[in-house]
Design an enzyme around this catalytic site. Structure first.
Site, short mmCIF file in Angstrom:
data_model
loop_
_atom_site.label_atom_id
_atom_site.label_comp_id
_atom_site.label_asym_id
_atom_site.label_seq_id
_atom_site.Cartn_x
_atom_site.Cartn_y
_atom_site.Cartn_z
N CYS A 72 0.82 -1.21 0.00
CA CYS A 72 0.00 0.00 0.00
C CYS A 72 0.86 1.27 0.00
CB CYS A 72 -0.92 0.00 1.21
SG CYS A 72 -0.05 0.23 2.77
N ALA A 75 2.99 1.82 3.02
CA ALA A 75 4.19 0.97 3.00
C ALA A 75 5.29 1.64 2.19
CB ALA A 75 3.85 -0.39 2.40
N ARG A 106 11.61 -5.00 6.91
CA ARG A 106 12.47 -4.82 5.74
C ARG A 106 13.90 -4.83 6.25
NH1 ARG A 106 13.19 0.33 2.94
NH2 ARG A 106 13.49 0.11 0.70
N HIS A 206 5.97 6.48 -2.36
CA HIS A 206 7.31 6.99 -2.68
C HIS A 206 7.22 8.47 -3.04
CE1 HIS A 206 8.14 2.70 -4.39
NE2 HIS A 206 8.32 2.72 -3.10
FE1 CFM Z 1 13.20 0.58 -5.30
FE2 CFM Z 1 12.68 -1.77 -5.58
FE3 CFM Z 1 11.19 -0.16 -4.01
FE4 CFM Z 1 13.72 -0.87 -3.32
FE5 CFM Z 1 12.74 -2.89 -1.76
FE6 CFM Z 1 11.69 -3.73 -4.05
FE7 CFM Z 1 10.23 -2.15 -2.50
MO1 CFM Z 1 10.76 -4.59 -1.76
S1 CFM Z 1 14.60 -1.10 -5.20
S2 CFM Z 1 12.69 1.02 -3.23
S3 CFM Z 1 14.59 -1.77 -1.54
S4 CFM Z 1 11.38 -0.23 -6.13
S5 CFM Z 1 12.86 -4.77 -2.64
S6 CFM Z 1 12.39 -3.78 -6.20
S7 CFM Z 1 9.62 -3.81 -3.60
S8 CFM Z 1 10.99 -2.64 -0.58
S9 CFM Z 1 9.29 -0.26 -2.89
#
Ligand code: CFM
Length: 553
Positions: A72, A75, A106, A206
């Site tokens: 989500c 997250a 994580r 993000h």
């Molecule tokens: Fe970038 Fe990723 Fe992500 Fe990531 Fe991660 Fe991920 Fe993630 Mo899991 S590199 S920041 S450190 S998009 S592994 S492939 S899914 S937490 S949001």
């Protein structure tokens, strides 16, 4: 010269199968409407001159009922971007479950000894533990109390507040509470409207995290720190110690890390980030917004780099040296590469004969499904199929498609900050002529070419893969390894196929840089050559020759 027609047909074999037929097979069990939608997200890769690849639909809602890998918005904001910063007290405003399930799940590591106060709040789970009473009468008072309590107990430099779904639904204003408490306590307190439902995946989180960190922290500290060749490493979260390995390499090369967003990071680094000379983007999906905004406001250019894969690491280091154009740095980078590569080659020479020709599938997040193809290629392994959970078209097809991406109502939900050059702090790091020259020499400023142009023709690219499609792909191809996350792990293993977690690394890592590459080769060798999968079937299932008759016959 045009290629003969039969060549094209040959080109589109995937592991001896017609990928279009596989796609039809994947869609066959869905109702018509669902199949029509998923057809736009399951693409047979084709690369035309100029890296033209087919359009793939992405960053759209998952059809209710389909089992997705996604997380989500909360997250993506609290867990992913802000979570790895050790000295901000991160308070989840919401029911305790949201805080609990984002608590140390994580594997972002940190080293508190590198900041003088030694603060590290990552091991704590801060939450307002919202109850029915707050849902009915509002939770702002309880939030203010929580901020006060956190301050009294820990005296942190900063406190951040993260809104969860019910907070948005009842209309608590986390920003006004933060503002009030900021004035009262005299430390930085800021909030994030990152309610879980805001957006179609963690990708929305993000963007919200980038906006608020940029608004409330970046640019607050103008101290010019010692050191040459100053860098920010963006989109590196120190999972399994990746950032430690990259820092080690930077140090050997004589590069100075001003900040990392946000692996092994302190809020002081973010505040000071605008004093660096260059932004490096590791994970484009999660952090490109900050890079763009820093370029506009402070004149700081960015390039996409990748430290996953020994060759990719060497290539990225050379790009950085080329940007600075300093002979001493160029020589030192070459020296480091020459000294680091023998251990990589030694490991590969032993392992590659055992991994050569094996086949992998990668379905992870928004950047690793691309980056890890480099490591598999170094092992001589082929990527049959890959896809992201929540990335956007630019991560698949390259940033050149950005102008053609239609903004839908889900994305419009997320604020786009209007950023202008700072009247005092804007300072272009290179003259326009120098930038032009570097660009002419192949320096890829503000560019990411995406995953699809680098994948094999005919490979299957699948966005937001579902559990049903995962099972079908495993049945059809029986790959030698499947990479995804913990939610997928055990169903994959039940197919008798080794499963590597590329989010958490399954307790392994680091996998970045040179030492990381060697770690990865060893772990993958162990997994794809393990004999354990042969014992998955009981003896009577393998050799069903036992027979019996009824006693009374
Ligand atoms: Fe970038 Fe990723 Fe992500 Fe990531 Fe991660 Fe991920 Fe993630 Mo899991 S590199 S920041 S450190 S998009 S592994 S492939 S899914 S937490 S949001």
């Amino acid at each position: 010269m045009a290629k003969p027609a039969e060549h094209k047909e040959e080109k589109f074999k995937l592991d001896g199968l017609d990928p279009e037929k596989v796609k039809t097979e994947l869609l066959s069990t869905y109702p018509t409407k669902v199949a029509r939608k998923r057809a736009k997200q399951i693409i047979v890769n084709e690369i035309a001159p100029g890296e033209e690849v087919p359009v793939i639909q992405s960053n759209v809602r998952t059809v209710p009922g389909l089992m997705s890998q996604r997380g989500c918005c909360y997250a993506g904001c609290k867990g992913v971007v802000l979570g790895p910063t050790r000295d901000i007290v991160n308070i989840t405003h919401g029911p305790i479950g949201c805080g609990f399930y984002s608590w140390l799940t994580r594997r972002n590591q940190t080293d508190p000894s590198t900041t003088p106060d030694g603060h590290n709040f990552m091991t704590y789970c801060f939450s307002t533990d919202m109850q029915d009473e707050q849902i009915i009468f509002g939770g702002e008072k309880k939030l203010a109390q929580a901020i006060q309590e956190a301050y009294d107990n820990f005296h942190p430099k900063a406190i951040a507040v993260f809104a969860t779904c019910p907070v948005g639904l009842i209309g608590d204003d986390v920003h006004s509470v933060c503002k009030k408490m900021k004035e009262k306590l005299g430390i930085n307190v800021f909030g994030f409207s990152c309610e879980g439902y805001k957006g179609v995946s963690q990708s929305a989180g993000h963007h919200i995290a980038n906006n608020q960190i940029f608004k409330h922290v970046v640019g607050l500290d103008d101290t010019v720190r010692e050191g040459e060749f100053k860098l920010n490493l963006l989109g590196e979260y120190n999972i399994g110690g990746d950032a430690f390995e990259i820092e080690r390499i930077f140090e050997r090369c004589g590069l100075t890390t001003i900040s990392t967003f946000s692996g092994n990071s302190s809020i002081d680094g973010f505040a000071n980030a605008h004093t660096a000379d260059l932004n490096l983007i590791m994970c484009h999906r999660s952090i490109n917004y900050v890079a763009e905004m820093m370029e506009k406001k402070y004149g700081l250019p960015w390039i996409k780099i990748n430290f996953i894969g020994a060759k990719a690491t060497a290539k990225s280091l050379r790009k950085i040296a080329e940007y600075f154009g300093d002979q001493k740095l160029i020589d030192q980078v070459e020296k480091v590469i020459a000294e680091e590569m023998p251990r990589v080659e030694k490991a590969l020479s032993g392992i590659r004969p055992r991994t050569e020709g094996k086949r992998a599938m990668l379905f992870v997040g928004g950047s690793r499904a691309h980056h890890y193809q480099e490591l598999f290629a170094e092992l001589g392994m082929e990527t049959l199929s890959a896809g992201y959970e929540f990335a956007h078209r630019d991560d698949y097809e390259g940033r050149k498609v950005l102008p053609s991406i239609k903004v839908d109502s889900d994305s419009r939900n997320i604020e786009e900050l209007e950023v202008h050059p700072d009247p005092e702090k804007y300072n272009p790091r290179k003259s326009p002529e120098e930038m032009e020259r570097l660009r002419g020499e192949g320096m890829p400023f503000s560019d990411y070419r995406g995953m699809m142009p680098q994948m094999k023709e005919g490979s299957l690219v699948i966005d937001d893969i579902t559990q049903h499609e995962t099972d079908a792909m495993l049945e059809i191809f029986k790959p030698d390894i499947f990479c995804a996350g913990i939610k997928e792990k055990y169903t994959v293993q039940k197919h008798g196929i080794p499963m590597k977690q590329l989010h958490s690394y399954d307790y392994g890592g680091p996998y970045a840089g040179f030492i990381g590459a060697v770690n990865f080769y060893k772990d993958i060798d162990r997994m794809v050559n393990s004999k354990v999968w042969r014992y998955l079937k009981a003896p009577w299932q393998q050799n069903p020759e036992l027979s019996a008759t009824y006693a009374w016959e």
